[in-house]
Design a protein around this motif. Structure first.
Motif, PDB file in Angstrom:
ATOM      1  N   ILE A  62       0.876  -1.174   0.000  1.00 55.27           N
ATOM      2  CA  ILE A  62       0.000   0.000   0.000  1.00 55.27           C
ATOM      3  C   ILE A  62       0.907   1.216   0.000  1.00 55.27           C
ATOM      4  CG2 ILE A  62      -1.815   1.264   1.205  1.00 55.27           C
ATOM      5  CD1 ILE A  62      -2.690  -1.343   2.497  1.00 55.27           C
ATOM      6  N   VAL A  63       0.704   2.104  -0.966  1.00 51.53           N
ATOM      7  CA  VAL A  63       1.558   3.287  -1.091  1.00 51.53           C
ATOM      8  C   VAL A  63       0.683   4.531  -1.156  1.00 51.53           C
ATOM      9  CG1 VAL A  63       3.341   1.971  -2.285  1.00 51.53           C
ATOM     10  CG2 VAL A  63       1.616   3.192  -3.623  1.00 51.53           C
ATOM     11  N   ASP A  64       1.284   5.697  -0.871  1.00 52.77           N
ATOM     12  CA  ASP A  64       0.542   6.945  -0.992  1.00 52.77           C
ATOM     13  C   ASP A  64       0.497   7.363  -2.454  1.00 52.77           C
ATOM     14  OD1 ASP A  64       2.976   8.198  -1.592  1.00 52.77           O
ATOM     15  OD2 ASP A  64       2.585   9.896  -0.269  1.00 52.77           O
ATOM     16  N   ARG A  65      -0.135   8.493  -2.729  1.00 54.14           N
ATOM     17  CA  ARG A  65      -0.347   8.918  -4.102  1.00 54.14           C
ATOM     18  C   ARG A  65       0.967   9.201  -4.829  1.00 54.14           C
ATOM     19  NH1 ARG A  65      -4.494  12.356  -3.804  1.00 54.14           N
ATOM     20  NH2 ARG A  65      -4.220  13.165  -5.896  1.00 54.14           N
ATOM     21  N   ASN A  66       2.054   9.397  -4.095  1.00 53.04           N
ATOM     22  CA  ASN A  66       3.361   9.645  -4.696  1.00 53.04           C
ATOM     23  C   ASN A  66       4.263   8.419  -4.671  1.00 53.04           C
ATOM     24  OD1 ASN A  66       2.794  12.455  -5.132  1.00 53.04           O
ATOM     25  ND2 ASN A  66       3.055  12.749  -2.927  1.00 53.04           N
ATOM     26  N   GLY A  67       3.704   7.266  -4.323  1.00 59.10           N
ATOM     27  CA  GLY A  67       4.483   6.029  -4.324  1.00 59.10           C
ATOM     28  C   GLY A  67       5.249   5.757  -3.052  1.00 59.10           C
ATOM     29  N   GLN A  68       5.049   6.568  -2.010  1.00 61.60           N
ATOM     30  CA  GLN A  68       5.746   6.340  -0.739  1.00 61.60           C
ATOM     31  C   GLN A  68       5.100   5.162   0.000  1.00 61.60           C
ATOM     32  OE1 GLN A  68       8.531   8.107   0.414  1.00 61.60           O
ATOM     33  NE2 GLN A  68       8.476   8.828  -1.696  1.00 61.60           N
ATOM     34  N   GLU A 178      -6.661  -2.823   4.690  1.00 55.78           N
ATOM     35  CA  GLU A 178      -6.150  -4.186   4.542  1.00 55.78           C
ATOM     36  C   GLU A 178      -7.307  -5.187   4.450  1.00 55.78           C
ATOM     37  OE1 GLU A 178      -3.152  -5.052   3.950  1.00 55.78           O
ATOM     38  OE2 GLU A 178      -1.661  -4.157   5.276  1.00 55.78           O
ATOM     39  N   LEU A 179      -8.370  -4.938   5.190  1.00 56.87           N
ATOM     40  CA  LEU A 179      -9.547  -5.801   5.130  1.00 56.87           C
ATOM     41  C   LEU A 179     -10.413  -5.472   3.926  1.00 56.87           C
ATOM     42  CD1 LEU A 179     -11.556  -7.863   6.257  1.00 56.87           C
ATOM     43  CD2 LEU A 179     -12.431  -6.083   7.777  1.00 56.87           C
ATOM     44  N   ARG A 180     -10.648  -4.174   3.698  1.00 59.49           N
ATOM     45  CA  ARG A 180     -11.551  -3.767   2.607  1.00 59.49           C
ATOM     46  C   ARG A 180     -11.059  -4.262   1.251  1.00 59.49           C
ATOM     47  NH1 ARG A 180     -13.797  -3.083  -1.250  1.00 59.49           N
ATOM     48  NH2 ARG A 180     -15.223  -1.444  -1.959  1.00 59.49           N
ATOM     49  N   TYR A 181      -9.768  -4.206   1.027  1.00 55.22           N
ATOM     50  CA  TYR A 181      -9.215  -4.611  -0.275  1.00 55.22           C
ATOM     51  C   TYR A 181      -8.364  -5.871  -0.149  1.00 55.22           C
ATOM     52  CZ  TYR A 181     -10.870  -0.145  -2.069  1.00 55.22           C
ATOM     53  OH  TYR A 181     -11.663   0.904  -2.451  1.00 55.22           O
ATOM     54  N   ASP A 182      -8.748  -6.750   0.761  1.00 56.46           N
ATOM     55  CA  ASP A 182      -7.976  -7.971   0.989  1.00 56.46           C
ATOM     56  C   ASP A 182      -7.881  -8.826  -0.271  1.00 56.46           C
ATOM     57  OD1 ASP A 182      -6.627  -9.892   2.790  1.00 56.46           O
ATOM     58  OD2 ASP A 182      -8.386 -11.124   2.410  1.00 56.46           O
ATOM     59  N   GLU A 183      -8.958  -8.960  -0.995  1.00 56.41           N
ATOM     60  CA  GLU A 183      -8.962  -9.810  -2.191  1.00 56.41           C
ATOM     61  C   GLU A 183      -7.960  -9.315  -3.228  1.00 56.41           C
ATOM     62  OE1 GLU A 183     -12.066 -11.259  -5.719  1.00 56.41           O
ATOM     63  OE2 GLU A 183     -12.807 -10.226  -3.931  1.00 56.41           O
ATOM     64  N   GLN A 184      -7.864  -8.000  -3.397  1.00 60.96           N
ATOM     65  CA  GLN A 184      -6.952  -7.448  -4.390  1.00 60.96           C
ATOM     66  C   GLN A 184      -5.497  -7.499  -3.903  1.00 60.96           C
ATOM     67  OE1 GLN A 184      -9.701  -5.940  -3.298  1.00 60.96           O
ATOM     68  NE2 GLN A 184     -11.047  -5.869  -5.098  1.00 60.96           N
ATOM     69  N   LEU A 185      -5.286  -7.330  -2.599  1.00 61.76           N
ATOM     70  CA  LEU A 185      -3.929  -7.257  -2.066  1.00 61.76           C
ATOM     71  C   LEU A 185      -3.282  -8.627  -1.874  1.00 61.76           C
ATOM     72  CD1 LEU A 185      -4.484  -4.499   0.641  1.00 61.76           C
ATOM     73  CD2 LEU A 185      -3.015  -4.288  -1.370  1.00 61.76           C
ATOM     74  N   ARG A 186      -4.057  -9.638  -1.525  1.00 64.78           N
ATOM     75  CA  ARG A 186      -3.455 -10.900  -1.099  1.00 64.78           C
ATOM     76  C   ARG A 186      -2.979 -11.761  -2.254  1.00 64.78           C
ATOM     77  NH1 ARG A 186      -7.647 -13.981   2.421  1.00 64.78           N
ATOM     78  NH2 ARG A 186      -5.730 -15.099   2.899  1.00 64.78           N
ATOM     79  N   LEU A 217      -1.967  -7.078  -5.948  1.00 63.02           N
ATOM     80  CA  LEU A 217      -1.833  -5.780  -6.607  1.00 63.02           C
ATOM     81  C   LEU A 217      -1.306  -4.729  -5.627  1.00 63.02           C
ATOM     82  CD1 LEU A 217      -5.218  -5.711  -8.564  1.00 63.02           C
ATOM     83  CD2 LEU A 217      -2.959  -6.331  -9.462  1.00 63.02           C
ATOM     84  N   THR A 218      -0.750  -3.682  -6.167  1.00 60.44           N
ATOM     85  CA  THR A 218      -0.340  -2.531  -5.359  1.00 60.44           C
ATOM     86  C   THR A 218      -1.519  -1.578  -5.235  1.00 60.44           C
ATOM     87  OG1 THR A 218       1.965  -2.660  -6.061  1.00 60.44           O
ATOM     88  CG2 THR A 218       1.209  -0.542  -5.233  1.00 60.44           C
ATOM     89  N   LEU A 219      -1.850  -1.217  -4.000  1.00 60.59           N
ATOM     90  CA  LEU A 219      -2.925  -0.261  -3.749  1.00 60.59           C
ATOM     91  C   LEU A 219      -2.321   1.133  -3.609  1.00 60.59           C
ATOM     92  CD1 LEU A 219      -5.737   0.746  -2.993  1.00 60.59           C
ATOM     93  CD2 LEU A 219      -5.386  -0.182  -0.689  1.00 60.59           C
ATOM     94  N   GLU A 438      -5.955   3.985  -7.247  1.00 57.76           N
ATOM     95  CA  GLU A 438      -5.872   3.000  -8.310  1.00 57.76           C
ATOM     96  C   GLU A 438      -5.147   1.763  -7.800  1.00 57.76           C
ATOM     97  OE1 GLU A 438      -3.773   5.187 -11.288  1.00 57.76           O
ATOM     98  OE2 GLU A 438      -1.784   4.666 -10.503  1.00 57.76           O
ATOM     99  N   PHE A 439      -5.244   0.686  -8.592  1.00 55.22           N
ATOM    100  CA  PHE A 439      -4.513  -0.552  -8.319  1.00 55.22           C
ATOM    101  C   PHE A 439      -3.551  -0.795  -9.462  1.00 55.22           C
ATOM    102  CE2 PHE A 439      -8.227  -0.984  -5.698  1.00 55.22           C
ATOM    103  CZ  PHE A 439      -7.784  -1.658  -4.577  1.00 55.22           C
ATOM    104  N   ARG A 440      -2.326  -1.193  -9.118  1.00 51.66           N
ATOM    105  CA  ARG A 440      -1.299  -1.451 -10.120  1.00 51.66           C
ATOM    106  C   ARG A 440      -0.812  -2.881 -10.028  1.00 51.66           C
ATOM    107  NH1 ARG A 440       2.292   3.984  -9.005  1.00 51.66           N
ATOM    108  NH2 ARG A 440       0.766   5.514  -9.779  1.00 51.66           N
ATOM    109  N   THR A 441      -0.421  -3.428 -11.173  1.00 51.62           N
ATOM    110  CA  THR A 441       0.159  -4.764 -11.215  1.00 51.62           C
ATOM    111  C   THR A 441       1.588  -4.704 -10.684  1.00 51.62           C
ATOM    112  OG1 THR A 441       1.075  -4.475 -13.428  1.00 51.62           O
ATOM    113  CG2 THR A 441      -1.210  -5.247 -13.272  1.00 51.62           C
ATOM    114  N   PRO A 442       2.186  -5.872 -10.379  1.00 49.12           N
ATOM    115  CA  PRO A 442       3.596  -5.866  -9.945  1.00 49.12           C
ATOM    116  C   PRO A 442       4.539  -5.235 -10.974  1.00 49.12           C
ATOM    117  CG  PRO A 442       2.580  -7.971  -9.420  1.00 49.12           C
ATOM    118  CD  PRO A 442       1.588  -7.210 -10.247  1.00 49.12           C
TER     119      PRO A 442
END
Length: 615
Positions: A62-68, A178-186, A217-219, A438-442
């Motif tokens: 999970i990163v901020d809008r600037n990738g941090q 982490e719970l709300r987007y668990d399916e996308q993150l895990r 995915l990267t959130l 947004e969500f990004r691929t690896p």
């Protein structure tokens, strides 16, 4: 040669018949097992021999809008045991207890299990792993192994903890995003398939089948880490000054509904996971129903103007107090005035807004509650969102309308209130508050972007009229302490009574300020709530000065040029017009483009002292 008698021949024939029947039965049974149930039995046999070892997918960051980075997965090792291989269970348990700082009896109980695999510690520290490795290097701790794995880490500690939540040891989201987007993150776990013998050991001659894992995915969040730091520092200082029970700040990008910063205090460290205090983890900005107080008044004014019942210059005579159905309603200072509806807003007149609520009537008042999305959840992407509550429409009297019109007796969640006033700042368009950008691929490609709901509920003309009325609150009304030199800002102070089990609690209040800047064309909308401040309790005294400080920092960070100098004269233009700091460099905030890791250390600093200021 003797010829067998008839009886003997019959016996031979009977035996032969029995043999043939048995052979036929056996053949039929074999055919049944082979032809009818052969495939099923083959599968069962393979299932007994074959086993699967799961390969955990890498949980997306999970990163901020600037990738941090705000949440990352790092390589870690778990400590496990094969109890059948542990010869000295007492001695092994004693060593592990000393390393892990745990009770020896608990570890001994694990080592006495009749199994081939049991976890001793799923999330040991690096120092504990190093000690186990050292013992094994000396030939000790037989039967104790280290298993490669992963651990979720929050490198900024409690920064943005309430929205991030945390993930568990099995790679599952448990709270927050982490719970709300668990399916996308895990992601999707992989597997290694192999065959084993009767003792449970792998058969080396049989090749393994490997199904590779698919990483999560990267959130990417709407949150800006630098602004989050500014907001959390301001909250820490505010709690020190006011000794409040709790406090929170939400910063929304006006046009999009994206939340640039969300902070609540007291906080918790998500690295502790479920070991942290559940009371501290509660995300009350979306889960608690609270009386909004006077920050609700712009909603009433917008509804009144949009219905064509008045204009900002419509005359209004305020007697200071008046009676509705036998109950007296008074202004906070019990003073009246002769003026206009703009003066009603500027002076935060309870009498004025109660009158507007009654004039709107039940049908129109409740219609506008619904249009401003105050009767249902906003749909923010956080678990556990509640919705506000109002006096049931069919039972609402003039007294109910009067009191609700200035923000008492009805309840809303803080995020509902923020989104409602943001609609006024956004020229009449309500946008859904959200945290996922947004969500990004690896590989860094955009997988998808969530689309927040947007609907226009007010005419731009009405919204801008209310905006201007709210600038009067800051310029010459109850919100003067929220003023920002060089910028026109708008806002509304609020001081809400608190209720417990349906009864008003004397001496306990929620001080708040809800505003936006700059005007015209606001960039951000900000809600500040301070729950049970000690000493001064009015929103204009306690919350408005905090708004002034952080709005100034935010506008500099966003490189919004001032419209006037501190004396109110038009601001100079051209190189150097931003002052010695320059745009985008508020105190304690790195300018856009600052290299990663160059953000200032979190700590204490100057905070405005609101004592003695106007409401």
């Amino acid at each position: 040669m003797a010829v067998p008698g008839r009886a003997t021949r019959r016996r031979i024939v009977a035996l032969l018949a029995l043999y043939l029947a048995a052979a036929a039965g056996l053949t039929g049974r074999i055919a049944y097992w082979q032809l009818v149930r052969g495939e099923e039995l083959s599968r069962k046999g393979e299932a007994i021999r074959r086993t699967e070892s799961r390969i955990r997918a890498h949980r997306g960051p999970i990163v901020d809008r600037n990738g941090q980075p705000l949440a990352v997965t790092v390589t870690a090792e778990a400590i496990w045991a094969n109890p059948r291989d542990v010869e000295d269970k007492e001695g092994t348990a004693a060593i592990l207890a000393a390393i892990l700082q745990r009770d020896k009896a608990d570890i001994l109980q694990l080592l006495q299990k009749q199994t081939y695999h049991v976890y001793i510690a799923r999330r040991p520290t690096e120092a504990q792993v190093a000690q186990v490795r050292a013992y094994k290097a000396r030939g000790e701790l037989k039967g104790i192994e280290l298993e490669p794995g992963a651990r979720r880490v929050y490198p900024e500690g409690d920064l943005a903890a309430h929205i991030l939540g945390f993930a568990g040891i099995d790679n599952q989201g448990l709270e927050g995003l982490e719970l709300r987007y668990d399916e996308q993150l895990r992601g999707k776990d992989g597997a290694v398939l192999y065959e084993k013998d009767a003792r449970g050991y792998q058969i080396p001659e049989v090749p393994r089948a490997i199904e590779p894992p698919v990483p999560g995915l990267t959130l990417v969040l709407t949150i800006d880490k630098s602004l989050q730091l500014v907001v959390e520092q301001a909250l820490d200082r505010t709690l020190d000054l006011t000794q409040a029970r709790r406090a929170a700040i939400m910063v929304m990008e006006t046009a999009t509904g994206g939340l640039l910063a969300v902070a609540a205090r007291p906080a918790f460290d998500p690295n502790l996971g479920g070991q942290s205090d559940p009371a501290l983890r509660r995300m009350w900005l979306v889960a608690d129903q609270l009386s909004p107080g006077s920050v609700f008044k712009p909603v009433t004014m917008a509804a009144y103007l949009e219905e064509g019942l008045g204009t900002p210059t419509t005359p209004f005579s305020d007697p200071g107090c008046f009676v509705v159905l036998g109950e007296q309603i008074c202004n906070w200072n019990h003073r009246g005035f002769q003026g206009t509806l703009t003066d009603v807003m500027r002076n935060s007149s309870n009498v004025g807004f109660a009158t507007l609520g009654i004039r709107l009537g039940r049908d129109r008042f409740y219609k506008w509650l619904d249009r401003f999305n105050l009767t249902r959840p906003t749909g923010i992407d956080l678990p556990g969102e509640a919705r506000g509550a109002q006096v049931p429409r069919e039972r609402a009297t003039d007294l109910d309308l009067a009191v609700q019109a200035f923000g008492q007796t009805l309840t809303v969640t803080p995020v509902q209130m923020l989104a409602a006033v943001n609609a006024i700042a956004n020229d009449g368009c309500w946008v859904q508050p959200h945290l996922a950008l947004e969500f990004r691929t690896p590989e860094g490609e955009v997988a998808f972007r969530p689309q927040p709901v947007r609907r226009c509920i007010l005419s731009p003309e009405t919204a801008r009229q209310v905006q201007q009325m709210m600038t009067e609150v800051v310029r010459a009304g109850t919100g003067r302490s929220a003023a920002v030199p060089g910028h026109e800002v708008a806002g509304k102070t609020g001081t809400a009574e608190k209720f417990e089990r349906g009864r008003k609690v004397e001496g306990k209040y929620i001080a708040s300020f809800l505003g936006f800047a700059p005007v015209p064309n606001p960039r951000v909308t900000v809600l500040i709530m301070i729950d049970e401040p000690q000493g001064l309790t009015y929103g204009g005294q306690v919350a408005a000065p905090v708004f002034s400080q952080i709005i100034g920092d935010i506008l500099r960070y966003l490189e919004v040029p001032p419209t006037s100098d501190p004396g109110g004269n038009p601001a100079p233009s051209g190189p150097g017009a931003g002052g010695t700091q320059g745009p985008g460099a508020p105190a304690g905030v790195p300018a856009p483009g600052t290299p990663a890791g160059a953000a200032p250390a979190r700590g204490r600093g100057r905070v405005p002292d609101p004592r003695g200021r106007a409401l």
